[in-house]
Design a protein around this motif. Structure first.
Motif, PDB file in Angstrom:
ATOM      1  N   VAL A 193       0.870  -1.183   0.000  1.00  0.00           N
ATOM      2  CA  VAL A 193       0.000   0.000   0.000  1.00  0.00           C
ATOM      3  C   VAL A 193       0.908   1.234   0.000  1.00  0.00           C
ATOM      4  CG1 VAL A 193      -1.783   1.315   1.205  1.00  0.00           C
ATOM      5  CG2 VAL A 193      -1.826  -1.194   1.255  1.00  0.00           C
ATOM      6  N   ARG A 194       0.740   2.064  -1.030  1.00  0.00           N
ATOM      7  CA  ARG A 194       1.496   3.321  -1.111  1.00  0.00           C
ATOM      8  C   ARG A 194       0.606   4.464  -0.626  1.00  0.00           C
ATOM      9  NH1 ARG A 194       2.107   5.090  -5.678  1.00  0.00           N
ATOM     10  NH2 ARG A 194       0.669   3.804  -6.879  1.00  0.00           N
ATOM     11  N   VAL A 195       1.207   5.415   0.083  1.00  0.00           N
ATOM     12  CA  VAL A 195       0.436   6.534   0.636  1.00  0.00           C
ATOM     13  C   VAL A 195       1.159   7.831   0.294  1.00  0.00           C
ATOM     14  CG1 VAL A 195      -0.729   7.440   2.677  1.00  0.00           C
ATOM     15  CG2 VAL A 195      -0.148   5.013   2.566  1.00  0.00           C
ATOM     16  N   ASN A 196       0.496   8.701  -0.423  1.00  0.00           N
ATOM     17  CA  ASN A 196       1.111   9.960  -0.855  1.00  0.00           C
ATOM     18  C   ASN A 196       0.143  11.117  -0.671  1.00  0.00           C
ATOM     19  OD1 ASN A 196       3.761   9.083  -2.191  1.00  0.00           O
ATOM     20  ND2 ASN A 196       2.262   7.690  -3.105  1.00  0.00           N
ATOM     21  N   ALA A 197       0.698  12.324  -0.664  1.00  0.00           N
ATOM     22  CA  ALA A 197      -0.136  13.528  -0.567  1.00  0.00           C
ATOM     23  C   ALA A 197       0.118  14.414  -1.775  1.00  0.00           C
ATOM     24  CB  ALA A 197       0.205  14.292   0.711  1.00  0.00           C
ATOM     25  N   ILE A 198      -0.883  15.212  -2.086  1.00  0.00           N
ATOM     26  CA  ILE A 198      -0.727  16.290  -3.067  1.00  0.00           C
ATOM     27  C   ILE A 198      -0.946  17.595  -2.316  1.00  0.00           C
ATOM     28  CG2 ILE A 198      -1.679  17.365  -5.147  1.00  0.00           C
ATOM     29  CD1 ILE A 198      -2.513  14.573  -6.077  1.00  0.00           C
ATOM     30  N   CYS A 199      -0.046  18.547  -2.536  1.00  0.00           N
ATOM     31  CA  CYS A 199      -0.176  19.873  -1.919  1.00  0.00           C
ATOM     32  C   CYS A 199      -0.457  20.900  -3.007  1.00  0.00           C
ATOM     33  CB  CYS A 199       1.104  20.238  -1.172  1.00  0.00           C
ATOM     34  SG  CYS A 199       1.353  19.235   0.296  1.00  0.00           S
ATOM     35  N   PRO A 200      -1.734  21.181  -3.265  1.00  0.00           N
ATOM     36  CA  PRO A 200      -2.031  22.193  -4.287  1.00  0.00           C
ATOM     37  C   PRO A 200      -1.843  23.596  -3.742  1.00  0.00           C
ATOM     38  CG  PRO A 200      -3.916  20.680  -3.914  1.00  0.00           C
ATOM     39  CD  PRO A 200      -2.953  20.526  -2.760  1.00  0.00           C
ATOM     40  N   GLY A 201      -1.489  24.510  -4.642  1.00  0.00           N
ATOM     41  CA  GLY A 201      -1.642  25.933  -4.364  1.00  0.00           C
ATOM     42  C   GLY A 201      -3.108  26.274  -4.532  1.00  0.00           C
ATOM     43  N   THR A 202      -3.411  27.518  -4.862  1.00  0.00           N
ATOM     44  CA  THR A 202      -4.826  27.884  -5.010  1.00  0.00           C
ATOM     45  C   THR A 202      -5.356  27.375  -6.350  1.00  0.00           C
ATOM     46  OG1 THR A 202      -4.368  29.854  -3.713  1.00  0.00           O
ATOM     47  CG2 THR A 202      -6.479  29.771  -4.836  1.00  0.00           C
ATOM     48  N   VAL A 203      -6.447  26.643  -6.259  1.00  0.00           N
ATOM     49  CA  VAL A 203      -7.068  26.027  -7.434  1.00  0.00           C
ATOM     50  C   VAL A 203      -8.466  26.604  -7.573  1.00  0.00           C
ATOM     51  CG1 VAL A 203      -7.743  23.846  -8.493  1.00  0.00           C
ATOM     52  CG2 VAL A 203      -5.739  23.923  -6.986  1.00  0.00           C
ATOM     53  N   HIS A 204      -8.810  27.015  -8.788  1.00  0.00           N
ATOM     54  CA  HIS A 204     -10.101  27.693  -8.973  1.00  0.00           C
ATOM     55  C   HIS A 204     -11.247  26.691  -8.960  1.00  0.00           C
ATOM     56  CE1 HIS A 204     -12.173  31.346 -11.032  1.00  0.00           C
ATOM     57  NE2 HIS A 204     -12.660  31.062  -9.847  1.00  0.00           N
ATOM     58  N   THR A 205     -11.926  26.597  -7.823  1.00  0.00           N
ATOM     59  CA  THR A 205     -13.033  25.651  -7.632  1.00  0.00           C
ATOM     60  C   THR A 205     -14.159  26.371  -6.890  1.00  0.00           C
ATOM     61  OG1 THR A 205     -12.367  24.949  -5.416  1.00  0.00           O
ATOM     62  CG2 THR A 205     -11.348  23.769  -7.261  1.00  0.00           C
ATOM     63  N   PRO A 206     -15.316  25.711  -6.700  1.00  0.00           N
ATOM     64  CA  PRO A 206     -16.388  26.301  -5.887  1.00  0.00           C
ATOM     65  C   PRO A 206     -15.931  26.645  -4.459  1.00  0.00           C
ATOM     66  CG  PRO A 206     -17.249  24.488  -7.168  1.00  0.00           C
ATOM     67  CD  PRO A 206     -15.755  24.473  -7.372  1.00  0.00           C
ATOM     68  N   PHE A 207     -14.922  25.936  -3.956  1.00  0.00           N
ATOM     69  CA  PHE A 207     -14.310  26.198  -2.650  1.00  0.00           C
ATOM     70  C   PHE A 207     -13.810  27.658  -2.603  1.00  0.00           C
ATOM     71  CE2 PHE A 207     -10.442  25.583   0.069  1.00  0.00           C
ATOM     72  CZ  PHE A 207     -10.883  24.715   1.050  1.00  0.00           C
ATOM     73  N   VAL A 208     -13.123  28.080  -3.674  1.00  0.00           N
ATOM     74  CA  VAL A 208     -12.571  29.435  -3.760  1.00  0.00           C
ATOM     75  C   VAL A 208     -13.694  30.455  -3.960  1.00  0.00           C
ATOM     76  CG1 VAL A 208     -11.114  30.956  -5.163  1.00  0.00           C
ATOM     77  CG2 VAL A 208     -10.320  28.656  -4.577  1.00  0.00           C
ATOM     78  N   GLU A 209     -14.637  30.118  -4.834  1.00  0.00           N
ATOM     79  CA  GLU A 209     -15.737  31.065  -5.078  1.00  0.00           C
ATOM     80  C   GLU A 209     -16.589  31.233  -3.812  1.00  0.00           C
ATOM     81  OE1 GLU A 209     -16.253  33.182  -7.567  1.00  0.00           O
ATOM     82  OE2 GLU A 209     -14.365  32.476  -8.393  1.00  0.00           O
ATOM     83  N   GLY A 210     -16.773  30.171  -3.045  1.00  0.00           N
ATOM     84  CA  GLY A 210     -17.520  30.272  -1.781  1.00  0.00           C
ATOM     85  C   GLY A 210     -16.779  31.151  -0.785  1.00  0.00           C
ATOM     86  N   TYR A 211     -15.458  31.003  -0.737  1.00  0.00           N
ATOM     87  CA  TYR A 211     -14.605  31.836   0.132  1.00  0.00           C
ATOM     88  C   TYR A 211     -14.738  33.303  -0.251  1.00  0.00           C
ATOM     89  CZ  TYR A 211     -10.051  34.166   0.860  1.00  0.00           C
ATOM     90  OH  TYR A 211      -9.059  35.067   1.120  1.00  0.00           O
ATOM     91  N   LEU A 212     -14.732  33.591  -1.568  1.00  0.00           N
ATOM     92  CA  LEU A 212     -14.860  34.987  -2.021  1.00  0.00           C
ATOM     93  C   LEU A 212     -16.239  35.531  -1.670  1.00  0.00           C
ATOM     94  CD1 LEU A 212     -13.174  34.718  -5.554  1.00  0.00           C
ATOM     95  CD2 LEU A 212     -12.255  35.846  -3.527  1.00  0.00           C
ATOM     96  N   ALA A 213     -17.272  34.752  -1.919  1.00  0.00           N
ATOM     97  CA  ALA A 213     -18.643  35.230  -1.674  1.00  0.00           C
ATOM     98  C   ALA A 213     -18.878  35.497  -0.186  1.00  0.00           C
ATOM     99  CB  ALA A 213     -19.640  34.200  -2.199  1.00  0.00           C
ATOM    100  N   ARG A 214     -18.323  34.627   0.658  1.00  0.00           N
ATOM    101  CA  ARG A 214     -18.542  34.778   2.106  1.00  0.00           C
ATOM    102  C   ARG A 214     -17.740  35.923   2.700  1.00  0.00           C
ATOM    103  NH1 ARG A 214     -18.242  29.392   2.055  1.00  0.00           N
ATOM    104  NH2 ARG A 214     -16.055  29.418   2.627  1.00  0.00           N
ATOM    105  N   ASN A 215     -16.498  36.059   2.243  1.00  0.00           N
ATOM    106  CA  ASN A 215     -15.580  36.978   2.922  1.00  0.00           C
ATOM    107  C   ASN A 215     -15.381  38.309   2.207  1.00  0.00           C
ATOM    108  OD1 ASN A 215     -14.478  35.182   5.196  1.00  0.00           O
ATOM    109  ND2 ASN A 215     -14.282  33.893   3.382  1.00  0.00           N
ATOM    110  N   PHE A 216     -15.626  38.339   0.888  1.00  0.00           N
ATOM    111  CA  PHE A 216     -15.382  39.567   0.121  1.00  0.00           C
ATOM    112  C   PHE A 216     -16.545  39.836  -0.834  1.00  0.00           C
ATOM    113  CE2 PHE A 216     -11.363  37.479   1.130  1.00  0.00           C
ATOM    114  CZ  PHE A 216     -10.717  38.474   1.840  1.00  0.00           C
ATOM    115  N   PRO A 217     -17.775  39.950  -0.308  1.00  0.00           N
ATOM    116  CA  PRO A 217     -18.931  40.093  -1.197  1.00  0.00           C
ATOM    117  C   PRO A 217     -18.838  41.321  -2.101  1.00  0.00           C
ATOM    118  CG  PRO A 217     -19.527  40.500   1.108  1.00  0.00           C
ATOM    119  CD  PRO A 217     -18.150  39.949   1.111  1.00  0.00           C
TER     120      PRO A 217
END
Ligand code: NAD
Length: 257
Positions: free
Chosen positions: A179-203
């Motif tokens: 069993v191999r176990v690895n991680a991915i460390c993304p920088g900022t990726v344009h997803t609904p996660f980011v758009e939700g953050y913008l809508a909540r914090n910087f309307p």
């Protein structure tokens, strides 16, 4: 290269963003994908997308922070056959420094981002060790926020640092198990996660802040979900047989500065 024919994969948080892109790519490369998400409608929509593209997928409603639910879900998956690939992708965000973080905020973020990875990795690993032939690939989606300080991401950074440590710990304890176990460390990726953050914090200033998020990365833009999915595909595939305990950074150069 990087085909997943005959492999069974489970992707958590696959109803949106990066998880959705991973589910679509894995299915396109021949895997049968379980699209697991707390959001049943999101999971069903991704299953329909996979089906429309000629792939094989099924939906699973799952809250990764709930131990009983996780045990039950993985027991059902085990009864149906092999689990070759597990992607622990479900995650939530929080904006605030330590003084802006309540104990409830801390618990909520850690419950999904750290405990959720622990619970799913434990159950997935059990199954991967027990099946014949044993083995598999576990991929945890961490973040550059687990490696470097990002402004006002106190509990989120702590949770992603935990994901990196969880990854290394399991990888070393089970290095010879197949069993191999690895991680991915993304920088900022344009997803609904980011758009939700913008809508909540910087309307009122979302457009300007979105531009700052693009510019924060030396390459000059946010990443795309499919660019993270491509890395997950490599880590899932047999070509990555010598890769375990790694944290693959995909961040447009952010952490190189
Ligand atoms: P997203 O919000 O678009 O999707 C996350 C998915 O996870 C959603 O479908 C949501 O319903 C699901 N989810 C949330 N809590 C859950 C739970 N308890 N159980 C099951 N499912 C749950 O987010 P995204 O941007 O695609 O992020 C995916 C992962 O990538 C997260 O772990 C996130 O921390 C990480 N990440 C994202 C970025 C980015 O900039 N978008 C950067 C680095 C890391």
């Amino acid at each position: 290269m990087f085909r997943l024919d005959g492999k069974n994969a489970l992707v958590t948080g696959a109803g949106s963003g990066i998880g959705r892109a991973i589910a679509l790519l894995f299915a396109g490369q021949g895997a049968r994908v379980i699209v697991a998400d707390r959001d049943a409608a999101g999971a069903a929509a991704v299953v329909a997308e996979v089906g429309a593209a000629g792939g094989a997928a099924e939906a699973l409603q799952l809250d990764v922070s709930d131990e009983a639910e996780v045990r039950q879900a993985f027991a059902e998956v085990a009864q149906r056959g092999r689990l070759d690939i597990l992607v622990n992708n479900a995650g939530i965000s929080h904006v605030g420094n330590i003084l802006e973080t309540s104990a409830d905020d801390w618990d909520r973020v850690m419950a999904v981002n750290a405990r959720g990875v622990f619970l799913c990795a434990r159950e997935g690993l059990r199954h991967m060790l027990a099946q014949q032939p044993s083995g598999g690939s576990i991929i945890n989606i961490a973040s550059v926020a687990g490696m470097i300080a990002v402004d006002r991401r106190f509990p989120y950074s702590a949770s992603k640092g935990a994901v990196i440590s969880i990854t290394r710990s399991i990888a070393i304890d089970f290095a010879t198990s197949g069993v191999r176990v690895n991680a991915i460390c993304p920088g900022t990726v344009h997803t609904p996660f980011v758009e939700g953050y913008l809508a909540r914090n910087f309307p009122d200033t979302a457009d300007a802040v979105r531009e700052q998020l693009h510019a924060r990365q030396p390459i000059g833009r946010m990443g795309r979900p499919d660019e993270i999915a491509s890395a997950a595909l490599y880590l899932a595939a047999d070509e990555a047989a010598f890769v375990t305990g790694a944290c693959l950074v995909i961040d447009g150069g952010w952490t190189a500065k």
